[in-house]
Design an enzyme around this catalytic site. Structure first.
Site, PDB file in Angstrom:
ATOM      1  N   SER A   7     -12.522  -5.478  14.563  1.00  0.00           N
ATOM      2  CA  SER A   7     -12.818  -5.275  13.150  1.00  0.00           C
ATOM      3  C   SER A   7     -14.294  -5.565  12.890  1.00  0.00           C
ATOM      4  CB  SER A   7     -11.964  -6.201  12.288  1.00  0.00           C
ATOM      5  OG  SER A   7     -12.519  -6.242  10.979  1.00  0.00           O
ATOM      6  N   HIS A  32     -11.993  -0.767  13.970  1.00  0.00           N
ATOM      7  CA  HIS A  32     -11.180  -1.073  12.783  1.00  0.00           C
ATOM      8  C   HIS A  32     -12.127  -1.356  11.617  1.00  0.00           C
ATOM      9  CE1 HIS A  32      -7.515  -2.462  10.701  1.00  0.00           C
ATOM     10  NE2 HIS A  32      -8.289  -3.398  10.159  1.00  0.00           N
ATOM     11  N   ASP A  34     -12.591  -2.169   7.639  1.00  0.00           N
ATOM     12  CA  ASP A  34     -11.881  -2.774   6.506  1.00  0.00           C
ATOM     13  C   ASP A  34     -12.578  -2.479   5.183  1.00  0.00           C
ATOM     14  OD1 ASP A  34      -9.659  -4.285   7.704  1.00  0.00           O
ATOM     15  OD2 ASP A  34     -11.253  -5.348   8.764  1.00  0.00           O
ATOM     16  N   MET A  36     -12.567  -2.879   1.161  1.00  0.00           N
ATOM     17  CA  MET A  36     -12.026  -3.760   0.115  1.00  0.00           C
ATOM     18  C   MET A  36     -12.690  -3.454  -1.219  1.00  0.00           C
ATOM     19  SD  MET A  36     -12.183  -7.323   2.204  1.00  0.00           S
ATOM     20  CE  MET A  36     -11.527  -7.460   3.861  1.00  0.00           C
ATOM     21  N   HIS A  65      -8.857   0.887   7.311  1.00  0.00           N
ATOM     22  CA  HIS A  65      -7.836   0.092   6.613  1.00  0.00           C
ATOM     23  C   HIS A  65      -8.252  -0.059   5.151  1.00  0.00           C
ATOM     24  CE1 HIS A  65      -5.800  -4.166   6.333  1.00  0.00           C
ATOM     25  NE2 HIS A  65      -5.229  -3.282   5.534  1.00  0.00           N
ATOM     26  N   MET A  67      -7.926  -1.473   1.724  1.00  0.00           N
ATOM     27  CA  MET A  67      -7.352  -2.524   0.885  1.00  0.00           C
ATOM     28  C   MET A  67      -7.858  -2.273  -0.524  1.00  0.00           C
ATOM     29  SD  MET A  67      -7.913  -5.568   3.634  1.00  0.00           S
ATOM     30  CE  MET A  67      -9.038  -4.552   4.572  1.00  0.00           C
ATOM     31  N   MET A 136       0.152  -6.933   8.359  1.00  0.00           N
ATOM     32  CA  MET A 136      -0.835  -7.980   8.089  1.00  0.00           C
ATOM     33  C   MET A 136      -0.274  -9.331   8.517  1.00  0.00           C
ATOM     34  SD  MET A 136      -3.400  -6.375   6.918  1.00  0.00           S
ATOM     35  CE  MET A 136      -4.352  -7.883   6.821  1.00  0.00           C
ATOM     36  N   PHE A 142     -10.059 -11.317   3.793  1.00  0.00           N
ATOM     37  CA  PHE A 142     -11.068 -12.092   4.510  1.00  0.00           C
ATOM     38  C   PHE A 142     -10.751 -12.139   6.005  1.00  0.00           C
ATOM     39  CE2 PHE A 142     -10.616 -13.608   0.207  1.00  0.00           C
ATOM     40  CZ  PHE A 142     -11.936 -13.588  -0.256  1.00  0.00           C
ATOM     41  N   ASP A 174      -2.831  -7.202  12.344  1.00  0.00           N
ATOM     42  CA  ASP A 174      -4.154  -7.382  11.746  1.00  0.00           C
ATOM     43  C   ASP A 174      -4.290  -8.759  11.107  1.00  0.00           C
ATOM     44  OD1 ASP A 174      -6.655  -7.020  10.735  1.00  0.00           O
ATOM     45  OD2 ASP A 174      -6.093  -5.500   9.253  1.00  0.00           O
TER      46      ASP A 174
HETATM   47  C1  DX5 Z   1      -8.390  -8.832   6.682  1.00  0.00           C
HETATM   48  C2  DX5 Z   1      -8.780  -7.613   7.460  1.00  0.00           C
HETATM   49  C3  DX5 Z   1      -8.792  -7.826   8.922  1.00  0.00           C
HETATM   50  C4  DX5 Z   1      -9.826  -8.837   9.355  1.00  0.00           C
HETATM   51  C5  DX5 Z   1      -9.401  -9.445  10.654  1.00  0.00           C
HETATM   52  O1  DX5 Z   1      -8.348  -8.533   5.347  1.00  0.00           O
HETATM   53  O2  DX5 Z   1      -7.871  -6.551   7.206  1.00  0.00           O
HETATM   54  O3  DX5 Z   1      -8.963  -6.612   9.629  1.00  0.00           O
HETATM   55  O4  DX5 Z   1     -11.105  -8.283   9.499  1.00  0.00           O
HETATM   56  O5  DX5 Z   1     -10.268 -10.459  10.967  1.00  0.00           O
HETATM   57  P1  DX5 Z   1      -9.876 -11.651  11.927  1.00  0.00           P
HETATM   58  O6  DX5 Z   1      -9.510 -11.016  13.246  1.00  0.00           O
HETATM   59  O7  DX5 Z   1     -11.103 -12.477  11.979  1.00  0.00           O
HETATM   60  O8  DX5 Z   1      -8.695 -12.346  11.307  1.00  0.00           O
HETATM   61 ZN    ZN Z   2      -7.902  -4.754   8.589  1.00  0.00          ZN
END
Ligand code: DX5
Ligand code: ZN
Length: 215
Positions: A7, A32, A34, A36, A65, A67, A136, A142, A174
């Site tokens: 990620s 990956h 993310d 947000m 991904h 969110m 998840m 985060f 994840d």
């Molecule tokens: C969380 C994200 C994850 C995150 C994972 O909201 O969807 O993809 O980046 O990070 P780690 O591996 O540090 O938990």
């Molecule tokens: Zn993610």
């Protein structure tokens, strides 16, 4: 061997080009990414513009991904930016079937992400239509959080649901994946490991990716 999807949320944004180059040279399978929006989750990251730049820096699969609320409004923008796989959250989609059809009609693989409190049974009537479930294992928003142990039960339940219908749906985990818990997660039935901090906070990220691949 598992699919490893680092990620980039945990990467150095001041030097994204070098981070992409490092991942290209590594055994990472996917990127990956993310996204947000500050509404669905209490954090804001990046959007299609940044993903468009990352797309130019790699030939690997971009696993995006979302969110965000109203993902249907942005699916086309993420396709244009270069997403190969698009995950939308079941909790953000009252018309989930429509969102999945839209993602597939745009030529992307469709994935449904589920928060820690959402039972995997909620996926029963969409499972045959999707390519992946993003389970998840932390509350989204985060990086760097601890793996929620109950996820292991959910992985096993979901694996059974998939296998008893002979579906080809992948299970992606994840959040909070480490070198210590990766083997247990895979044994429970996962196919894809997302790893942010575990990869980017180590001195040698490529070696960590190789270790995850062979765990
Ligand atoms: C969380 C994200 C994850 C995150 C994972 O909201 O969807 O993809 O980046 O990070 P780690 O591996 O540090 O938990
Ligand atoms: Zn993610």
């Amino acid at each position: 061997m598992p699919i490893i999807a680092p990620s980039l949320l945990a990467s150095n944004f001041l030097n994204l080009e070098a981070e992409c180059k490092m991942l290209n040279e590594s055994e990472a399978d996917w990127f990956h990414l993310d996204v947000m929006d500050g509404h669905f989750v209490p954090n804001i990251s990046f959007g299609p513009m940044v993903i468009g730049f990352i797309r130019k820096a790699t030939g690997k699969i971009c696993d995006v991904h979302l969110m965000i609320e109203n993902p249907g409004l942005y699916a086309e923008a993420f396709k244009k930016a270069g997403a190969d796989i698009l995950s939308v959250h079941i909790e953000a989609c009252p018309h989930l079937h429509r969102n999945i059809q839209q993602i597939k009609s745009l030529g992307m693989q469709a994935s449904v992400a589920v928060n820690p409190h959402t039972p995997v049974e909620a996926l029963k009537d969409i499972l045959a239509d999707i390519d992946m479930v993003c389970l998840m294992s932390v509350n989204p928003g985060f990086g760097g959080q601890s793996f929620i142990p109950h996820t292991l039960t959910k992985i096993k339940q979901l694996r059974e649901m998939i296998d008893e219908r002979s579906l080809k749906v992948k299970i992606e985990i994840d959040g909070g994946v480490t070198l210590d818990n990766a083997r247990t997660i895979l044994n429970a039935g996962a196919d894809v490991l997302v790893a942010g901090n575990t990869v980017f906070s180590t001195a040698d990220p490529k070696a960590t990716i190789a270790a995850l691949k062979r765990i």
